[in-house]
Design an enzyme around this catalytic site. Sequence first.
Site, PDB file in Angstrom:
ATOM      1  CG  HIS A 265      59.872  -4.337 -73.268  1.00  0.00           C
ATOM      2  ND1 HIS A 265      59.854  -5.402 -72.756  1.00  0.00           N
ATOM      3  CD2 HIS A 265      59.647  -3.412 -71.944  1.00  0.00           C
ATOM      4  CE1 HIS A 265      59.129  -5.616 -71.611  1.00  0.00           C
ATOM      5  NE2 HIS A 265      59.323  -4.435 -71.101  1.00  0.00           N
TER       6      HIS A 265
ATOM      7  CB  CYS B  54      57.807  -2.162 -69.269  1.00  0.00           C
ATOM      8  SG  CYS B  54      59.370  -1.575 -68.797  1.00  0.00           S
TER       9      CYS B  54
END
Length: 253
Positions: free
Chosen positions: A169, A185
């Site tokens: 992301h 992440c």
Amino acid sequence: MTQSSDRRPSSRAASALVLISAVLLAPAMLASAANAQTQRYASIQPSAYPADEVIGSDEGATPERLRRAVVAFGTAEAPGTIIIDTGNTTLYYVLGQGRAIRYGVGVGREGFTWSGVPTISRKAEWPDWYPPSQMIARQPYLPRFMAGGPGNPLGARAMYLGTSQYRIHGTNDPSTIGKFVSSGCIRLTNEDVIDLFNRVDVGTKVVVLPKNAPVMARGGDGRTARPVGTAPRPAIVAPSGRQAMNLIAPQVN
């Protein structure tokens, strides 16, 4: 004689009036000309930014090895595959013929790195953020929901990895690129994540290498490492009891 003498003052007065009129009208004429000139230049200024790709908004603030660039890259993976070199905080989008696009990334902090071979299961633009319950337990001050937008920790785009809580992301904090900062992440600058997002599809293979894994790449920093192995890799391996940071559960929009 008398008539001629009487006409001279009239002629002089007329000349004086013409001179005074010219002096008074000159500023107005100049202003009008200047205004016309300004309008002419204003009308030809570009109405939009050029469509060329921008590599980075502030290259001086980003180390060269973390800037988006096409680099030499040796791998047996097919073009279109994403390879994440966790240890060197870089992500490669394989182009084929020994080339790849390199991106700088932020990865999991100590105890939160992982490895595996998921695929992209979903893509979202300006995604909402629902912090997982495990993250809220560790950081109870976090919001339970944050709408997508420039202030959202997920940034401009998110690519969901399999059925896990891990994501590739964007970020609203580009200073974290190149660091071990998340709970699992993979984050890119918003400019870079938009670029990658537009290149990949749902189903794209993502190879996440362990922190100490070798990888072959020759980029702007001039380093040469060893080639990526071609042996089958296990499913996602994550530290026990640890969950990803800045992630949305797969079923949540």
